[in-house]
Enzyme design. Structure first.
Site, PDB file in Angstrom:
ATOM      1  N   LYS A  14       0.839  -1.218   0.000  1.00 34.72           N
ATOM      2  CA  LYS A  14       0.000   0.000   0.000  1.00 34.72           C
ATOM      3  C   LYS A  14       0.866   1.257   0.000  1.00 34.72           C
ATOM      4  CE  LYS A  14      -2.013  -1.125   3.925  1.00 34.72           C
ATOM      5  NZ  LYS A  14      -1.330  -2.396   4.223  1.00 34.72           N
ATOM      6  N   ARG A  89      -9.389   1.699   8.972  1.00 29.45           N
ATOM      7  CA  ARG A  89      -8.824   0.414   9.358  1.00 29.45           C
ATOM      8  C   ARG A  89      -9.873  -0.490  10.003  1.00 29.45           C
ATOM      9  NH1 ARG A  89      -3.346   0.784   8.870  1.00 29.45           N
ATOM     10  NH2 ARG A  89      -2.277  -1.028   9.709  1.00 29.45           N
ATOM     11  N   ARG A 128      12.074  -6.863   5.667  1.00 30.94           N
ATOM     12  CA  ARG A 128      12.163  -5.429   5.976  1.00 30.94           C
ATOM     13  C   ARG A 128      12.580  -5.218   7.428  1.00 30.94           C
ATOM     14  NH1 ARG A 128       7.022  -1.550   5.323  1.00 30.94           N
ATOM     15  NH2 ARG A 128       6.351  -2.733   7.152  1.00 30.94           N
ATOM     16  N   ARG A 145      -0.531  -8.892  13.399  1.00 30.05           N
ATOM     17  CA  ARG A 145      -1.102  -7.816  12.551  1.00 30.05           C
ATOM     18  C   ARG A 145      -2.038  -8.414  11.496  1.00 30.05           C
ATOM     19  NH1 ARG A 145       4.431  -5.383  10.791  1.00 30.05           N
ATOM     20  NH2 ARG A 145       3.260  -4.113   9.289  1.00 30.05           N
TER      21      ARG A 145
HETATM   22  P1  AP5 Z   1       4.751  -1.496   1.989  1.00 29.50           P
HETATM   23  O1  AP5 Z   1       4.540  -0.717   0.741  1.00 29.50           O
HETATM   24  O2  AP5 Z   1       5.267  -0.795   3.189  1.00 29.50           O
HETATM   25  O3  AP5 Z   1       3.402  -2.287   2.393  1.00 29.50           O
HETATM   26  P2  AP5 Z   1       2.153  -1.774   3.192  1.00 29.50           P
HETATM   27  O4  AP5 Z   1       0.975  -2.494   2.639  1.00 29.50           O
HETATM   28  O5  AP5 Z   1       2.127  -0.287   3.207  1.00 29.50           O
HETATM   29  O6  AP5 Z   1       2.450  -2.385   4.618  1.00 29.50           O
HETATM   30  P3  AP5 Z   1       2.778  -1.693   6.021  1.00 29.50           P
HETATM   31  O7  AP5 Z   1       4.067  -2.091   6.543  1.00 29.50           O
HETATM   32  O8  AP5 Z   1       2.531  -0.270   5.932  1.00 29.50           O
HETATM   33  O9  AP5 Z   1       1.793  -2.492   6.912  1.00 29.50           O
HETATM   34  P4  AP5 Z   1       0.656  -2.021   7.821  1.00 29.50           P
HETATM   35  O10 AP5 Z   1      -0.533  -1.814   6.965  1.00 29.50           O
HETATM   36  O11 AP5 Z   1       0.544  -3.024   8.903  1.00 29.50           O
HETATM   37  O12 AP5 Z   1       1.306  -0.708   8.489  1.00 29.50           O
HETATM   38  P5  AP5 Z   1       0.812   0.764   8.809  1.00 29.50           P
HETATM   39  O13 AP5 Z   1       2.013   1.601   8.693  1.00 29.50           O
HETATM   40  O14 AP5 Z   1      -0.416   1.160   8.082  1.00 29.50           O
HETATM   41  O15 AP5 Z   1       5.685  -2.738   1.604  1.00 29.50           O
HETATM   42  C1  AP5 Z   1       6.096  -3.676   2.568  1.00 29.50           C
HETATM   43  C2  AP5 Z   1       7.442  -4.291   2.142  1.00 29.50           C
HETATM   44  O16 AP5 Z   1       7.230  -5.032   0.951  1.00 29.50           O
HETATM   45  C3  AP5 Z   1       8.507  -3.225   1.804  1.00 29.50           C
HETATM   46  O17 AP5 Z   1       9.742  -3.712   2.205  1.00 29.50           O
HETATM   47  C4  AP5 Z   1       8.423  -3.107   0.274  1.00 29.50           C
HETATM   48  O18 AP5 Z   1       9.626  -2.713  -0.283  1.00 29.50           O
HETATM   49  C5  AP5 Z   1       8.043  -4.523  -0.110  1.00 29.50           C
HETATM   50  N1  AP5 Z   1       7.220  -4.577  -1.328  1.00 29.50           N
HETATM   51  C6  AP5 Z   1       6.194  -3.736  -1.677  1.00 29.50           C
HETATM   52  N2  AP5 Z   1       5.669  -4.109  -2.867  1.00 29.50           N
HETATM   53  C7  AP5 Z   1       6.374  -5.212  -3.267  1.00 29.50           C
HETATM   54  C8  AP5 Z   1       6.293  -6.065  -4.423  1.00 29.50           C
HETATM   55  N3  AP5 Z   1       5.393  -5.859  -5.404  1.00 29.50           N
HETATM   56  N4  AP5 Z   1       7.160  -7.094  -4.486  1.00 29.50           N
HETATM   57  C9  AP5 Z   1       8.079  -7.323  -3.509  1.00 29.50           C
HETATM   58  N5  AP5 Z   1       8.202  -6.544  -2.390  1.00 29.50           N
HETATM   59  C10 AP5 Z   1       7.356  -5.511  -2.282  1.00 29.50           C
HETATM   60  O19 AP5 Z   1       0.375   0.620  10.357  1.00 29.50           O
HETATM   61  C11 AP5 Z   1       1.312   0.343  11.377  1.00 29.50           C
HETATM   62  C12 AP5 Z   1       0.614   0.436  12.731  1.00 29.50           C
HETATM   63  O20 AP5 Z   1       0.135   1.785  12.932  1.00 29.50           O
HETATM   64  C13 AP5 Z   1      -0.635  -0.445  12.895  1.00 29.50           C
HETATM   65  O21 AP5 Z   1      -0.321  -1.766  13.284  1.00 29.50           O
HETATM   66  C14 AP5 Z   1      -1.397   0.327  13.976  1.00 29.50           C
HETATM   67  O22 AP5 Z   1      -0.839   0.107  15.241  1.00 29.50           O
HETATM   68  C15 AP5 Z   1      -1.132   1.786  13.601  1.00 29.50           C
HETATM   69  N6  AP5 Z   1      -2.147   2.337  12.693  1.00 29.50           N
HETATM   70  C16 AP5 Z   1      -1.934   2.839  11.442  1.00 29.50           C
HETATM   71  N7  AP5 Z   1      -3.089   3.288  10.925  1.00 29.50           N
HETATM   72  C17 AP5 Z   1      -4.050   3.082  11.850  1.00 29.50           C
HETATM   73  C18 AP5 Z   1      -5.447   3.330  11.884  1.00 29.50           C
HETATM   74  N8  AP5 Z   1      -6.105   3.887  10.853  1.00 29.50           N
HETATM   75  N9  AP5 Z   1      -6.140   2.982  13.015  1.00 29.50           N
HETATM   76  C19 AP5 Z   1      -5.506   2.420  14.064  1.00 29.50           C
HETATM   77  N10 AP5 Z   1      -4.180   2.143  14.095  1.00 29.50           N
HETATM   78  C20 AP5 Z   1      -3.454   2.482  12.991  1.00 29.50           C
END
Ligand code: AP5
Length: 188
Positions: A14, A89, A128, A145
């Site tokens: 994402k 979320r 990562r 998660r």
């Molecule tokens: P990446 O692009 O970072 O993937 P992502 O889907 O954005 O995953 P996140 O790590 O952001 O996961 P998340 O949704 O749990 O985290 P968030 O920050 O929202 O890619 C991931 C890896 O894969 C990278 O190394 C990339 O290079 C690689 N990659 C990407 N595409 C690829 C491909 N095609 N092929 C190979 N490799 C690839 O949330 C974190 C925490 O914040 C949550 O757990 C929660 O505690 C809090 N939080 C955030 N938002 C909320 C909310 N709205 N409400 C409550 N808590 C929240």
């Protein structure tokens, strides 16, 4: 102009795809995860409250992210479009967003579901975690998660499908192939 919501399991890509698309469209990429991680790093009151939830792989309380989104979507750069990554979320956050968009006379054009199998994202995120030291990228926390996603976030797929705005893109392809598929899906 686009107003897009990105859904998908942790590690689906994402953030990667939202950043590329936002840059090419000249609109802000609004990631609640990035905003919260910056708050934790800077030890702001928001960060202090959020840290324990994030480290455990749980969602932070809705109240912490709702105010943040209300303010962010009304900043001048967001008037011409936005990509929301990581928000909403859960169903209450989606209900809040629907109401907020009505209040500010905006609507979401598409919700993109990036589809990737659990074992693929576990591998991506463990790698990562080893490279970056991100505290929630350990195997146990990644699996937790995924469980939180299944219980709280996955119901949003039906929520947005019912509203006729959902497109699904295969996120298990090379990054540039995902970008191409994504651009085609939102152009329809
Ligand atoms: P990446 O692009 O970072 O993937 P992502 O889907 O954005 O995953 P996140 O790590 O952001 O996961 P998340 O949704 O749990 O985290 P968030 O920050 O929202 O890619 C991931 C890896 O894969 C990278 O190394 C990339 O290079 C690689 N990659 C990407 N595409 C690829 C491909 N095609 N092929 C190979 N490799 C690839 O949330 C974190 C925490 O914040 C949550 O757990 C929660 O505690 C809090 N939080 C955030 N938002 C909320 C909310 N709205 N409400 C409550 N808590 C929240």
């Amino acid at each position: 102009m686009s107003r897009l919501i990105f859904l998908g399991v942790p590690g689906a890509g994402k953030g990667t795809q939202a950043a590329l698309l936002a840059e090419s469209q000249g609109i802000p990429h609004i990631s609640t995860g990035d905003i919260l991680r910056a708050a934790v790093k800077n030890q702001t009151p928001l960060g202090v409250q959020a840290k324990g939830f994030m480290d455990a792989g749980n969602l932070v309380p809705d109240s912490l992210v709702i105010d943040l989104i209300r303010e962010r979507l009304q900043e001048p750069d967001a008037l011409k479009g936005w990509i929301l990554d990581g928000f909403p979320r859960n169903v209450p956050q989606a209900g809040f967003l629907e109401q907020l968009l009505q209040e500010i006379n905006q609507s979401c054009d598409r919700t993109v579901n990036l589809d990737v199998a659990d074992e693929v994202v576990v591998k991506r995120l463990v790698e990562r975690g080893l490279a970056s030291g991100r505290s929630d990228d350990t195997e146990d926390t990644i699996r937790h998660r995924l469980q939180v996603y299944r219980e709280q976030t996955e119901p949003l797929i039906a929520f947005y499908r019912d509203r006729g705005a959902l497109v699904t893109v295969n996120g298990d392809q090379p990054m540039d192939a995902v970008t191409t598929a994504l651009k085609a899906a939102i152009a329809v």
